[in-house]
Design a protein around this motif. Structure first.
Motif, PDB file in Angstrom:
ATOM      1  N   VAL A 145       0.843  -1.142  -0.041  1.00 52.33           N
ATOM      2  CA  VAL A 145      -0.078  -0.092   0.037  1.00 52.33           C
ATOM      3  C   VAL A 145       0.966   1.387  -0.024  1.00 52.33           C
ATOM      4  CG1 VAL A 145      -1.973  -1.216   1.177  1.00 52.33           C
ATOM      5  CG2 VAL A 145      -0.143   0.028   2.593  1.00 52.33           C
ATOM      6  N   ALA A 146       0.226   2.227  -0.468  1.00 45.08           N
ATOM      7  CA  ALA A 146       1.158   3.632  -0.338  1.00 45.08           C
ATOM      8  C   ALA A 146       0.173   4.530   0.585  1.00 45.08           C
ATOM      9  CB  ALA A 146       1.140   4.217  -1.474  1.00 45.08           C
ATOM     10  N   ARG A 147       0.620   5.750   0.855  1.00 45.21           N
ATOM     11  CA  ARG A 147       0.024   6.733   1.633  1.00 45.21           C
ATOM     12  C   ARG A 147      -1.107   7.504   0.778  1.00 45.21           C
ATOM     13  NH1 ARG A 147       2.615  11.684   0.600  1.00 45.21           N
ATOM     14  NH2 ARG A 147       4.581  11.542  -0.331  1.00 45.21           N
ATOM     15  N   LYS A 148      -2.035   7.959   1.326  1.00 42.88           N
ATOM     16  CA  LYS A 148      -3.149   8.440   0.633  1.00 42.88           C
ATOM     17  C   LYS A 148      -2.510   9.666  -0.519  1.00 42.88           C
ATOM     18  CE  LYS A 148      -5.885  11.078   2.925  1.00 42.88           C
ATOM     19  NZ  LYS A 148      -6.977  11.738   3.683  1.00 42.88           N
ATOM     20  N   SER A 149      -1.725  10.556  -0.078  1.00 43.81           N
ATOM     21  CA  SER A 149      -1.419  11.560  -0.642  1.00 43.81           C
ATOM     22  C   SER A 149      -0.170  11.256  -1.672  1.00 43.81           C
ATOM     23  CB  SER A 149      -0.990  12.848   0.088  1.00 43.81           C
ATOM     24  OG  SER A 149      -0.036  12.576   1.090  1.00 43.81           O
ATOM     25  N   TYR A 150       0.325   9.817  -1.879  1.00 42.63           N
ATOM     26  CA  TYR A 150       1.605   9.589  -2.378  1.00 42.63           C
ATOM     27  C   TYR A 150       1.172   9.868  -4.114  1.00 42.63           C
ATOM     28  CZ  TYR A 150       5.332   6.477  -4.338  1.00 42.63           C
ATOM     29  OH  TYR A 150       6.504   6.167  -4.926  1.00 42.63           O
ATOM     30  N   PRO A 151       2.130  10.491  -4.734  1.00 42.01           N
ATOM     31  CA  PRO A 151       1.876  10.833  -6.052  1.00 42.01           C
ATOM     32  C   PRO A 151       1.532   9.694  -6.900  1.00 42.01           C
ATOM     33  CG  PRO A 151       3.744  12.189  -5.302  1.00 42.01           C
ATOM     34  CD  PRO A 151       3.446  11.071  -4.352  1.00 42.01           C
ATOM     35  N   ALA A 152       2.140   8.626  -6.813  1.00 36.13           N
ATOM     36  CA  ALA A 152       1.561   7.527  -7.880  1.00 36.13           C
ATOM     37  C   ALA A 152       0.437   6.682  -7.461  1.00 36.13           C
ATOM     38  CB  ALA A 152       2.686   6.385  -7.844  1.00 36.13           C
ATOM     39  N   HIS A 153      -0.531   6.271  -8.360  1.00 37.45           N
ATOM     40  CA  HIS A 153      -1.613   5.692  -7.993  1.00 37.45           C
ATOM     41  C   HIS A 153      -1.600   4.178  -8.266  1.00 37.45           C
ATOM     42  CE1 HIS A 153      -3.377   9.511  -6.752  1.00 37.45           C
ATOM     43  NE2 HIS A 153      -2.890  10.101  -8.109  1.00 37.45           N
ATOM     44  N   THR A 154      -0.425   3.565  -9.081  1.00 41.97           N
ATOM     45  CA  THR A 154      -0.532   2.450  -9.409  1.00 41.97           C
ATOM     46  C   THR A 154       1.014   1.859  -9.136  1.00 41.97           C
ATOM     47  OG1 THR A 154       0.308   2.830 -11.721  1.00 41.97           O
ATOM     48  CG2 THR A 154      -2.145   2.700 -11.213  1.00 41.97           C
ATOM     49  N   PHE A 155       0.997   0.702  -9.295  1.00 41.83           N
ATOM     50  CA  PHE A 155       2.540   0.206  -8.764  1.00 41.83           C
ATOM     51  C   PHE A 155       3.445   0.559 -10.261  1.00 41.83           C
ATOM     52  CE2 PHE A 155       5.962  -3.304  -9.931  1.00 41.83           C
ATOM     53  CZ  PHE A 155       6.277  -3.233  -8.421  1.00 41.83           C
TER      54      PHE A 155
ATOM     55  N   ILE B  69       2.854   6.569   8.092  1.00 47.69           N
ATOM     56  CA  ILE B  69       2.131   6.810   6.694  1.00 47.69           C
ATOM     57  C   ILE B  69       1.098   7.697   6.799  1.00 47.69           C
ATOM     58  CG2 ILE B  69       0.276   5.292   5.456  1.00 47.69           C
ATOM     59  CD1 ILE B  69       3.038   4.321   4.610  1.00 47.69           C
ATOM     60  N   ASN B  70       0.298   7.873   7.854  1.00 50.44           N
ATOM     61  CA  ASN B  70      -0.740   8.753   7.852  1.00 50.44           C
ATOM     62  C   ASN B  70      -0.308  10.228   7.972  1.00 50.44           C
ATOM     63  OD1 ASN B  70      -2.782   6.950   8.001  1.00 50.44           O
ATOM     64  ND2 ASN B  70      -2.753   6.575  10.231  1.00 50.44           N
ATOM     65  N   GLY B  71       0.933  10.353   8.613  1.00 50.26           N
ATOM     66  CA  GLY B  71       1.768  11.762   8.632  1.00 50.26           C
ATOM     67  C   GLY B  71       2.423  12.098   7.561  1.00 50.26           C
ATOM     68  N   ASP B  72       2.247  11.393   6.251  1.00 49.32           N
ATOM     69  CA  ASP B  72       3.250  11.618   5.226  1.00 49.32           C
ATOM     70  C   ASP B  72       4.771  11.570   5.345  1.00 49.32           C
ATOM     71  OD1 ASP B  72       0.763  11.689   3.666  1.00 49.32           O
ATOM     72  OD2 ASP B  72       0.539  13.598   3.774  1.00 49.32           O
ATOM     73  N   ARG B  73       5.148  10.765   6.471  1.00 47.50           N
ATOM     74  CA  ARG B  73       6.348  10.714   6.560  1.00 47.50           C
ATOM     75  C   ARG B  73       7.154   9.541   6.033  1.00 47.50           C
ATOM     76  NH1 ARG B  73       4.131  12.958  11.206  1.00 47.50           N
ATOM     77  NH2 ARG B  73       3.799  10.896  12.222  1.00 47.50           N
ATOM     78  N   VAL B  74       6.532   8.684   5.447  1.00 48.29           N
ATOM     79  CA  VAL B  74       7.050   7.404   4.676  1.00 48.29           C
ATOM     80  C   VAL B  74       5.927   7.073   3.650  1.00 48.29           C
ATOM     81  CG1 VAL B  74       5.810   5.685   6.404  1.00 48.29           C
ATOM     82  CG2 VAL B  74       8.102   5.211   4.986  1.00 48.29           C
ATOM     83  N   ASP B  75       6.275   6.653   2.684  1.00 45.39           N
ATOM     84  CA  ASP B  75       5.545   6.444   1.118  1.00 45.39           C
ATOM     85  C   ASP B  75       4.836   5.336   1.184  1.00 45.39           C
ATOM     86  OD1 ASP B  75       6.389   8.888   0.194  1.00 45.39           O
ATOM     87  OD2 ASP B  75       8.307   8.055  -0.409  1.00 45.39           O
ATOM     88  N   MET B  76       5.435   3.980   1.437  1.00 46.09           N
ATOM     89  CA  MET B  76       4.681   2.766   1.276  1.00 46.09           C
ATOM     90  C   MET B  76       4.798   1.792   2.417  1.00 46.09           C
ATOM     91  SD  MET B  76       5.721   2.183  -2.870  1.00 46.09           S
ATOM     92  CE  MET B  76       7.392   3.017  -2.918  1.00 46.09           C
ATOM     93  N   LEU B  77       4.258   0.826   2.426  1.00 39.69           N
ATOM     94  CA  LEU B  77       4.129  -0.204   3.339  1.00 39.69           C
ATOM     95  C   LEU B  77       3.640  -1.767   2.963  1.00 39.69           C
ATOM     96  CD1 LEU B  77       4.208  -1.068   6.445  1.00 39.69           C
ATOM     97  CD2 LEU B  77       1.672  -0.639   6.619  1.00 39.69           C
ATOM     98  N   ILE B  78       4.505  -2.808   3.365  1.00 45.16           N
ATOM     99  CA  ILE B  78       3.999  -4.061   3.139  1.00 45.16           C
ATOM    100  C   ILE B  78       3.347  -4.707   4.134  1.00 45.16           C
ATOM    101  CG2 ILE B  78       4.840  -6.380   2.441  1.00 45.16           C
ATOM    102  CD1 ILE B  78       7.038  -5.172   1.054  1.00 45.16           C
ATOM    103  N   ASP B  79       2.143  -5.157   4.131  1.00 44.37           N
ATOM    104  CA  ASP B  79       1.316  -5.586   5.338  1.00 44.37           C
ATOM    105  C   ASP B  79       0.394  -6.782   4.966  1.00 44.37           C
ATOM    106  OD1 ASP B  79       0.663  -5.683   7.898  1.00 44.37           O
ATOM    107  OD2 ASP B  79      -0.487  -3.529   8.065  1.00 44.37           O
ATOM    108  N   THR B  80      -0.304  -7.379   5.836  1.00 39.92           N
ATOM    109  CA  THR B  80      -1.127  -8.252   5.588  1.00 39.92           C
ATOM    110  C   THR B  80      -2.563  -7.521   5.219  1.00 39.92           C
ATOM    111  OG1 THR B  80      -2.093  -8.379   7.938  1.00 39.92           O
ATOM    112  CG2 THR B  80      -0.358  -9.791   7.307  1.00 39.92           C
ATOM    113  N   VAL B  81      -3.446  -8.128   4.261  1.00 43.16           N
ATOM    114  CA  VAL B  81      -4.597  -7.495   3.880  1.00 43.16           C
ATOM    115  C   VAL B  81      -5.444  -7.212   5.258  1.00 43.16           C
ATOM    116  CG1 VAL B  81      -6.524  -7.892   2.702  1.00 43.16           C
ATOM    117  CG2 VAL B  81      -4.471  -8.592   1.721  1.00 43.16           C
TER     118      VAL B  81
END
Length: 339
Positions: A147-157, A210-222
């Motif tokens: 996943v990526a943060r909400k405001s990350y400029p990219a919307h696809t991988f 992630i919520n504070g826009d300090r890191v862009d992406m994260l790998i996590d469980t669904v």
């Protein structure tokens, strides 16, 4: 004096073999009695409650799966299956506790990824699953998402990869577990990117950034990310594993996107201390698979976005061994420094 010595020496020599024979008979009879006691104990298994040890805090994926299964396995085995949480040291504390427990089937480890990646991450792994455990069987696959943060400029991988290739090192990824560190390394290598790793002790701390826009992406469980995706706090870019997920049908797999090393999945299963009688392992495996086949249990786990997949002890060990070898090779190729 010489004559007296010569008359006593033969008597001593004649008695010595009898002493050894008596000792041997005593030893053999003791072993036989111990085996006789152990065999009925295994045949009567379980005659007391079974502890199912989770190596993480309550509320995580392993804990959720353990509690769903424990309820149904209690009815199958006719004895209480109690979940015990022993978190710490990335799962090592709980794993060492189970490895050092009596091999009688009454202490069972709920484990998977930490054991599989140990050789890849540590010079001297705290626990070696091949030497310390006998597998009971797989329980579930952990569906994993990028996943990526909400405001990350990219919307696809693909957009994220293009952005990173134009500005190497401009994107960051939170890494919260050993297996995700290896996924991160593999993704960078196969996508030919230089995404920067940001280590965290757990998902809550990573989600704060992630919520504070300090890191862009994260790998996590669904299972963990589903509420954040639903609220729009994070946006899914890709899923891991061999096929798309029912929970995220519009999100492509990394394999679809051209990264062919992500068909495997993280998982959780059960193991017991090495030396546990085969009859006990088979009884536990049978109870596990009966629980997984129960329509209510299956529905509960799938609704929580776990992929239900039972197995034999042999198949579970084979999968763990293959993954352990693959991750060790990946760590060498990616030059991951072992702790």
């Amino acid at each position: 004096m010489t004559s007296e010595y010569q008359t006593t020496r033969p008597r001593f020599t004649r008695r010595r073999p009898h002493a050894f024979a008596a000792a041997a008979i005593f030893l053999l009879s003791t072993v036989a009695m111990g085996a006789a006691r152990a065999e009925p104990d295994a045949a009567r298994f379980p005659s007391q409650p079974v502890k199912l040890v989770v190596v993480y805090q309550a509320g995580g994926a392993n804990d959720i799966v353990a509690r769903v299964l424990a309820d149904r396995m209690t009815r199958v085995l006719g004895q209480s299956v109690m979940v015990v949480n022993k978190p710490g040291a990335s799962g090592a504390i709980g794993a060492q506790f189970v490895a050092g427990s009596p091999p009688d089937g009454y202490t069972v480890l709920m484990g998977g990824a930490p054991l599989v990646v140990a050789r890849a991450l540590y010079k001297n792994p705290p626990v070696d699953f091949e030497k310390s455990f006998s597998p009971v069987g797989k329980a579930v696959n952990l569906n994993v998402v990028l996943v990526a943060r909400k405001s990350y400029p990219a919307h696809t991988f693909h957009q994220a990869v293009e952005r990173e290739r134009k500005q190497p090192g401009s994107s960051t990824m939170a890494v919260t577990a050993g297996v995700f560190e290896l996924y991160f390394a593999r993704l960078n290598r196969l996508a030919n990117t230089q995404i920067v790793k940001v280590p965290y002790n757990g998902v809550p701390a990573a989600m704060n950034d992630i919520n504070g826009d300090r890191v862009d992406m994260l790998i996590d469980t669904v299972a963990a990310q589903k509420p954040f995706i639903a609220s729009g706090a994070t946006k899914p870019l890709a899923v891991f594993g061999p096929k798309r997920l029912a929970a995220l049908p519009d999100v492509p797999t990394l394999a679809e996107l051209g990264l062919k090393g992500f068909e495997d999945q993280s998982y959780v299963g059960m193991l017991v201390p090495k030396g546990t009688p085969g009859s006990v392992v088979r009884k536990l495996n049978g109870a596990l698979n009966v629980a997984l086949a129960d329509p209510d249990v299956k529905a509960r786990l799938e609704n929580l976005d776990f992929g239900v997949e039972g197995s034999t002890p042999e198949a579970f060990f084979k999968e763990m061994k293959a993954d352990s070898d693959r991750f060790a090779e990946l760590a060498d190729v990616a030059h991951i420094e072992k702790q």
